[in-house]
Scaffold this motif. Structure first.
Motif, PDB file in Angstrom:
ATOM      1  N   ALA A  38       9.340   6.432  -2.429  1.00 26.40           N
ATOM      2  CA  ALA A  38       9.083   5.051  -2.006  1.00 26.40           C
ATOM      3  C   ALA A  38      10.105   4.570  -0.976  1.00 26.40           C
ATOM      4  O   ALA A  38       9.910   3.538  -0.344  1.00 26.40           O
ATOM      5  CB  ALA A  38       9.078   4.125  -3.218  1.00 26.40           C
ATOM      6  N   GLU A 105      14.513   2.303   3.502  1.00 22.41           N
ATOM      7  CA  GLU A 105      14.703   1.174   2.585  1.00 22.41           C
ATOM      8  C   GLU A 105      15.337  -0.036   3.273  1.00 22.41           C
ATOM      9  O   GLU A 105      14.929  -1.169   3.046  1.00 22.41           O
ATOM     10  CB  GLU A 105      15.532   1.598   1.374  1.00 22.41           C
ATOM     11  N   LYS A 110      11.268  -0.851  -0.280  1.00 25.86           N
ATOM     12  CA  LYS A 110      10.523   0.195  -0.983  1.00 25.86           C
ATOM     13  C   LYS A 110       9.041  -0.003  -0.687  1.00 25.86           C
ATOM     14  O   LYS A 110       8.524  -1.109  -0.788  1.00 25.86           O
ATOM     15  CB  LYS A 110      10.770   0.133  -2.486  1.00 25.86           C
ATOM     16  N   LEU A 111       8.365   1.095  -0.334  1.00 22.62           N
ATOM     17  CA  LEU A 111       6.944   0.998  -0.024  1.00 22.62           C
ATOM     18  C   LEU A 111       6.119   1.019  -1.309  1.00 22.62           C
ATOM     19  O   LEU A 111       6.461   1.713  -2.266  1.00 22.62           O
ATOM     20  CB  LEU A 111       6.512   2.138   0.895  1.00 22.62           C
ATOM     21  N   GLN A 112       5.048   0.268  -1.282  1.00 19.19           N
ATOM     22  CA  GLN A 112       4.109   0.225  -2.406  1.00 19.19           C
ATOM     23  C   GLN A 112       3.215   1.460  -2.379  1.00 19.19           C
ATOM     24  O   GLN A 112       3.182   2.193  -1.393  1.00 19.19           O
ATOM     25  CB  GLN A 112       3.242  -1.047  -2.296  1.00 19.19           C
ATOM     26  N   ASN A 113       2.468   1.673  -3.451  1.00 19.62           N
ATOM     27  CA  ASN A 113       1.497   2.764  -3.477  1.00 19.62           C
ATOM     28  C   ASN A 113       0.530   2.585  -2.308  1.00 19.62           C
ATOM     29  O   ASN A 113       0.103   1.459  -2.002  1.00 19.62           O
ATOM     30  CB  ASN A 113       0.713   2.768  -4.783  1.00 19.62           C
ATOM     31  N   LYS A 141       2.672   7.232  -4.546  1.00 23.34           N
ATOM     32  CA  LYS A 141       1.973   6.927  -5.813  1.00 23.34           C
ATOM     33  C   LYS A 141       2.909   6.303  -6.803  1.00 23.34           C
ATOM     34  O   LYS A 141       4.058   6.572  -6.842  1.00 23.34           O
ATOM     35  CB  LYS A 141       1.382   8.218  -6.392  1.00 23.34           C
TER      36      LYS A 141
END
Length: 141
Positions: A38, A105, A110-113, A141
């Motif tokens: 993420a 970051e 943080k990247l989402q699903n 994921k």
């Protein structure tokens, strides 16, 4: 009939030569599947083009929304990061490759699903313009 066959044969040779030149005239960017998290990935840039590109750390992230690619907004103004990126440069190795570990970051959080891709920016030293190259898709994921 013989004249037509010669013309077709010459045409096929020209098409084959064109394809051979194009196959060796590429830049690819692959995301290392083992590195996906993420907060970052590792990419491998392979530059088999006939052009001279200067490679630095600059990149963008795009997310797939409704089968369309959208560029993510940074949480830090790009101007705060630009000077640092320009000072660094990557040199191609003997395989014409660069491995770059990207920790996004600070830039994006943080990247989402979802489904993403990296947009790598190369600088064409001949035309003195930025050129954009796209990685393969990857999923968080």
């Amino acid at each position: 009939m013989r004249k037509e066959m010669i013309i077709i044969f010459i045409f096929l040779i020209l098409v084959a030569l064109f394809l051979l030149v194009q196959c060796g005239n590429t830049v690819t960017i692959k995301v290392s599947k083992e590195s996906i998290s993420a907060t970052g990935v590792t990419i491998v840039v392979t530059d088999k083009s006939q052009k001279e590109y200067a490679w630095d750390p600059r990149y963008l992230i795009q997310v797939k929304q409704n089968n369309e690619w959208e560029t993510l907004e940074t949480i830090v103004p790009p101007s705060d990061l630009a000077n640092v990126d320009i000072l660094l440069a990557y040199v191609l190795d003997e395989k014409n490759q660069i491995a770059q570990s990207i920790d996004w970051e600070r830039r994006y959080g943080k990247l989402q699903n979802g489904t993403y891709r990296i947009v790598k920016i190369g600088f064409d030293t001949t035309t003195r313009e930025n050129v954009y190259f796209y990685s393969n898709e990857f999923k968080i994921k």
